[in-house]
Design a protein around this motif. Sequence first.
Motif, PDB file in Angstrom:
ATOM      1  N   UNK A   1      -5.507  24.564 -11.069  1.00 56.28           N
ATOM      2  CA  UNK A   1      -4.850  23.697 -12.032  1.00 56.28           C
ATOM      3  C   UNK A   1      -4.801  24.300 -13.428  1.00 56.28           C
ATOM      4  N   UNK A   2      -5.119  25.592 -13.532  1.00 64.33           N
ATOM      5  CA  UNK A   2      -5.247  26.196 -14.855  1.00 64.33           C
ATOM      6  C   UNK A   2      -3.916  26.369 -15.561  1.00 64.33           C
ATOM      7  N   UNK A   3      -2.828  26.394 -14.797  1.00 66.18           N
ATOM      8  CA  UNK A   3      -1.536  26.603 -15.419  1.00 66.18           C
ATOM      9  C   UNK A   3      -1.056  25.377 -16.164  1.00 66.18           C
ATOM     10  N   UNK A   4      -0.172  25.593 -17.114  1.00 68.50           N
ATOM     11  CA  UNK A   4       0.399  24.492 -17.867  1.00 68.50           C
ATOM     12  C   UNK A   4       1.531  23.859 -17.060  1.00 68.50           C
TER      13      UNK A   4
ATOM     14  N   UNK B   1       5.545  20.656 -12.311  1.00 69.26           N
ATOM     15  CA  UNK B   1       4.194  20.698 -11.770  1.00 69.26           C
ATOM     16  C   UNK B   1       3.373  21.754 -12.478  1.00 69.26           C
ATOM     17  N   UNK B   2       2.060  21.683 -12.300  1.00 67.50           N
ATOM     18  CA  UNK B   2       1.166  22.625 -12.971  1.00 67.50           C
ATOM     19  C   UNK B   2       0.300  23.404 -11.987  1.00 67.50           C
ATOM     20  N   UNK B   3      -0.188  22.746 -10.937  1.00 68.77           N
ATOM     21  CA  UNK B   3      -1.130  23.386 -10.016  1.00 68.77           C
ATOM     22  C   UNK B   3      -0.444  24.453  -9.174  1.00 68.77           C
ATOM     23  N   UNK B   4      -1.230  25.431  -8.741  1.00 67.75           N
ATOM     24  CA  UNK B   4      -0.752  26.489  -7.858  1.00 67.75           C
ATOM     25  C   UNK B   4      -1.538  26.408  -6.559  1.00 67.75           C
ATOM     26  N   UNK B   5      -0.872  26.691  -5.441  1.00 67.84           N
ATOM     27  CA  UNK B   5      -1.608  26.704  -4.178  1.00 67.84           C
ATOM     28  C   UNK B   5      -2.165  28.092  -3.909  1.00 67.84           C
ATOM     29  N   UNK B   6      -2.800  28.271  -2.719  1.00 66.60           N
ATOM     30  CA  UNK B   6      -3.466  29.541  -2.431  1.00 66.60           C
ATOM     31  C   UNK B   6      -2.498  30.704  -2.276  1.00 66.60           C
ATOM     32  N   UNK B   7      -1.201  30.396  -2.108  1.00 66.20           N
ATOM     33  CA  UNK B   7      -0.191  31.446  -1.990  1.00 66.20           C
ATOM     34  C   UNK B   7       0.532  31.675  -3.314  1.00 66.20           C
TER      35      UNK B   7
END
Length: 204
Positions: free
Chosen positions: A36-39, A112-118
């Motif tokens: 969730x570190x991304x803006x 969106x802000x969160x990134x998944x494992x890919x």
Amino acid sequence: MTRPYRRRPTISRPRDLLLTAGFLFLLILVAARLDPSGEDASFSGPFRVIDGDTLALGSERLRLSGIDAPEIMQTCRRTDGSEWPCGREAKDRLGALMRDGQARGAVPECHGAAMDQYRRRLVTCTINGDSLNGRMVRDGYAIGTGLLTFRREQSLAEAEHVGIWSGTFETPRAYRKRMDAAAENKDMRDIWLKLKEMMALHWL
């Protein structure tokens, strides 16, 4: 008469430390899967449809959050037992929803802000205020992945027997797991065949 001495139960400090460490480890795993570190970022179409829950905008990959659509090569079964390409039709349905909105002059938007494992950004996408994520579930081309997310849409799709609910299907997660296991088994077989070939050589 003296009463037998009973040792009072004591809290095992090593056990408590172990449980705490295990809990922290689980939190780290969750944080690693969803970064969730991304803006918070916004994206406007037109998008390229990769499959029933993934879009592309240039080099950016966007994963529709809260849903899971059949994989592109996945098939489902109708009530008569015949197969149909539910993965490809899920992709086509997402593309059709976007085209219909654009034909009415609407621009698809995702944020969106969160990134998944890919390293795909998890997004919610809308056209004219209509959630594409929820619409894919409502039309029976995806399932909700949360305990509460899109439960109403999924219940309606299931009750009306539309899309994947028109027959039987393997959940996308189970399908991916089975395909990964098959690929791993194939790799092991290939290694074993190579070893057999090497052992069969007549070394000089």
